[in-house]
Design an enzyme around this catalytic site. Structure first.
Site, mmCIF file in Angstrom:
data_model
loop_
_atom_site.group_PDB
_atom_site.id
_atom_site.type_symbol
_atom_site.label_atom_id
_atom_site.label_comp_id
_atom_site.label_asym_id
_atom_site.label_seq_id
_atom_site.Cartn_x
_atom_site.Cartn_y
_atom_site.Cartn_z
ATOM 1 N N TYR A 1 0.823 -1.204 0.000
ATOM 2 C CA TYR A 1 0.000 0.000 0.000
ATOM 3 C C TYR A 1 0.861 1.260 0.000
ATOM 4 C CZ TYR A 1 -4.576 -2.157 0.791
ATOM 5 O OH TYR A 1 -5.745 -2.846 0.653
ATOM 6 N N LYS B 1 3.680 -15.535 3.161
ATOM 7 C CA LYS B 1 3.934 -16.315 1.945
ATOM 8 C C LYS B 1 5.449 -16.492 1.887
ATOM 9 C CE LYS B 1 2.559 -18.187 -1.969
ATOM 10 N NZ LYS B 1 1.701 -19.406 -2.024
ATOM 11 N N ASP C 1 -2.304 -18.601 1.288
ATOM 12 C CA ASP C 1 -3.273 -19.361 0.486
ATOM 13 C C ASP C 1 -3.951 -20.425 1.343
ATOM 14 O OD1 ASP C 1 -0.726 -20.479 0.607
ATOM 15 O OD2 ASP C 1 -0.698 -21.183 -1.468
ATOM 16 N N ASP D 1 -5.972 -7.286 4.113
ATOM 17 C CA ASP D 1 -7.120 -6.682 3.435
ATOM 18 C C ASP D 1 -8.010 -7.782 2.865
ATOM 19 O OD1 ASP D 1 -8.719 -4.671 2.193
ATOM 20 O OD2 ASP D 1 -7.741 -5.166 0.297
ATOM 21 N N ASP E 1 -11.823 -9.426 4.493
ATOM 22 C CA ASP E 1 -13.091 -9.439 3.749
ATOM 23 C C ASP E 1 -13.657 -10.858 3.755
ATOM 24 O OD1 ASP E 1 -13.167 -6.731 3.012
ATOM 25 O OD2 ASP E 1 -13.866 -7.239 0.991
HETATM 26 C C1 IPM Z 1 -10.331 -1.599 3.879
HETATM 27 C C2 IPM Z 1 -10.600 -1.033 2.506
HETATM 28 C C3 IPM Z 1 -9.456 -0.110 2.140
HETATM 29 C C4 IPM Z 1 -8.169 -0.925 2.094
HETATM 30 C C5 IPM Z 1 -9.664 0.664 0.832
HETATM 31 C C6 IPM Z 1 -10.977 1.413 0.811
HETATM 32 C C7 IPM Z 1 -8.511 1.586 0.545
HETATM 33 O O1 IPM Z 1 -10.767 -2.048 1.565
HETATM 34 O O2 IPM Z 1 -10.299 -0.831 4.849
HETATM 35 O O3 IPM Z 1 -10.139 -2.810 3.992
HETATM 36 O O4 IPM Z 1 -7.866 -1.534 1.052
HETATM 37 O O5 IPM Z 1 -7.474 -0.969 3.091
HETATM 38 MN MN MN Z 2 -10.608 -4.037 2.371
#
Ligand code: IPM
Ligand code: MN
Length: 351
Positions: free
Chosen positions: A142, A189, A221, A245, A249
Site C-alpha cells: 500500500y 507467503k 493461500d 485486506d 473481507d
Molecule cells: C479496507 C478497505 C481499504 C483498504 C480501501 C478502501 C482503501 O478495503 O479498509 O479494507 O484496502 O485498506
Molecule cells: Mn478491504
C-alpha cells in the site's frame, strides 16, 4: 471522565450509521456519568468536493486533538471506474492511516447464535468461531514505492517492510493472544516472498519471549482455505497489509453479515474506530443501512479508552437488538424490519 470524540462520518451511509453510534455513546455517557464532546471532520469524497483533498489538514488536526475518532466510510461511485482520477476518496483513508500512525487494524470476527443461519458456511463450522484478525496497516504494498515505466506499459508496487514495523505488530499480536486463548497464527507467503521471510524470521525470534502463547505459521493461500473449512482454528491471526485486506473481507462473511463487523485502527496517535462495511452508496440517504457495526465500533472505542463496562453495556444492547429481532432489513430474515435510526434509538434506549 471527559471524552473528546472526532466524528468523521465520510461518505455514503457513513453519516447515517455514525449518528446511531453517537446515540449509543450519549446513552452510555448519561448512564455512567461521562461528558462527551464531539468535533467534526471531512474525509473522503465529501472532503474532495469541499477542499480538493480527501484528508484535509483541518481534519488531521481535529483527529489529533481528540481522544478517539469515530469514522464512517469513504467512497463514491463517481470515482470508481476512472483509473485516471487524480484524487480519490480512498486516498483520504490511506492518508489518515499514515499520518495518524495507525499501524494496527483490529478486526474481530464473532458469531451471534441467532444469526448462524445467515452464514454461507455450515452452522457446525461457524457456531463458536471467535477470532481476531490483526492486519498491519501502514506498510507493505500500500505504501511501498510504486510507479510506471515503459510509457506506462509496465507497473510495479513494492512490498516493503522494515524490522520495526514487523516487530511492533507481532508484539501486539502476542499481547492480544495473551488476553484471548493464547494462540497466534502468523500468516505469510514465506515460500515465495522475501518480505514474508523477514516476517517469519522475526516471529521465530520473538516466539520464545512468549512461551505461554502457541505460535504457528501459515501460508496465506492455506489460511484463505482454513478460514472457510475451519474458522474455529483461529484465535489471533496476524498478517501484512495486503493479505490482511483480503483475508478480513473473507473472514467478514463467516458471521453472515458484514453489517455487524466493527474495527479499530490503532498506533502512534489517536485511534480510529469504524465499521468494516464501507460506504454502500446504493443505500445512502435511505435510512436502511445496518448501524450495528458502527455501534459495535463505538464499543471498541470506549474499551480502547479503558471504559470496559461502558463498552460491555453497548455490546449487550446490540446483542439484545439481535435477539429481539429489532434489526434492519439485512438481518430481518424476511420478517419485520426497522430503519437505521429506529435501530439506533432502540439500542440507545436499551443502554
Ligand atoms: C479496507 C478497505 C481499504 C483498504 C480501501 C478502501 C482503501 O478495503 O479498509 O479494507 O484496502 O485498506
Ligand atoms: Mn478491504
Amino acid at each position: 471522565m471527559k471524552i473528546k470524540i472526532a466524528k468523521l462520518p465520510g461518505d455514503g451511509i457513513g453519516p447515517e450509521v455514525v449518528e446511531q453510534a453517537v446515540k449509543a455513546i450519549d446513552a452510555v455517557a448519561k448512564k455512567f456519568g461521562h461528558e462527551v464532546e464531539y468535533t467534526f471532520g471531512y474525509v473522503g469524497a465529501c472532503a474532495i468536493d469541499r477542499f480538493g483533498n480527501a484528508f484535509p489538514d483541518e481534519t488531521y488536526q481535529t483527529c489529533l486533538d481528540a481522544d478517539a475518532v469515530l469514522f464512517g466510510a469513504v467512497g463514491d461511485p463517481k470515482y470508481d471506474n476512472d483509473p485516471t482520477a487524480k484524487v480519490r476518496p480512498e486516498q483520504g483513508l490511506l492518508a489518515m492511516r499514515k499520518q495518524l500512525g495507525l499501524f494496527a487494524n483490529l478486526r474481530p470476527v464473532e458469531t451471534f447464535k441467532s444469526l448462524i443461519n445467515k452464514s454461507p458456511l455450515k452452522p457446525e463450522l461457524v457456531d463458536g468461531a471467535d477470532f481476531l484478525c490483526l492486519r498491519e496497516l501502514t506498510g507493505g504494498m500500500y505504501f511501498g514505492a510504486k510507479g510506471r515505466e515503459d510509457n506506462g506499459d509496465t507497473a510495479y508496487d513494492t512490498n516493503l517492510y522494515h524490522r520495526y514495523e514487523v516487530e511492533r505488530i507481532l508484539r501486539l499480536g502476542y499481547e492480544y493472544a495473551r488476553k484471548r486463548r493464547s494462540h497466534l497464527t502468523v500468516v505469510d507467503k514465506a515460500n515465495v516472498l522475501e518480505s514474508s521471510r523477514l516476517w517469519r524470521q522475526i516471529a521465530q525470534e520473538m516466539a520464545p519471549q512468549y512461551p505461554d502463547v502457541t505460535t504457528d505459521y501459515m501460508y496465506v493461500d492455506n489460511a484463505a482455505m482454513k478460514l472457510i473449512t475451519g474458522p474455529k482454528f483461529f484465535d489471533v491471526m496476524v498478517t501484512e497489509n495486503t493479505f490482511g485486506d483480503i483475508l478480513t473481507d473473507e473472514a467478514s462473511c463467516i458471521s453472515g453479515s458484514m453489517g455487524l463487523l466493527a474495527s479499530a485502527s490503532v498506533g502512534e496517535k489517536t485511534g480510529v474506530f469504524e465499521p468494516i462495511h464501507g460506504s454502500y452508496p446504493q443505500a445512502a440517504g435511505k435510512n436502511i443501512a445496518n448501524p450495528l457495526a458502527t455501534i459495535l465500533s463505538a464499543a471498541m472505542l470506549l474499551e480502547h479508552l479503558g471504559l470496559l463496562e461502558e463498552g460491555a453495556a453497548v455490546r449487550k444492547a446490540v446483542a439484545a437488538s439481535i435477539d429481539a429481532c429489532y434489526v434492519t432489513e439485512d438481518l430481518a430474515n424476511g420478517g419485520e424490519c426497522h430503519s437505521t435510526s429506529e435501530v439506533g434509538d432502540w439500542v440507545a434506549a436499551q443502554i
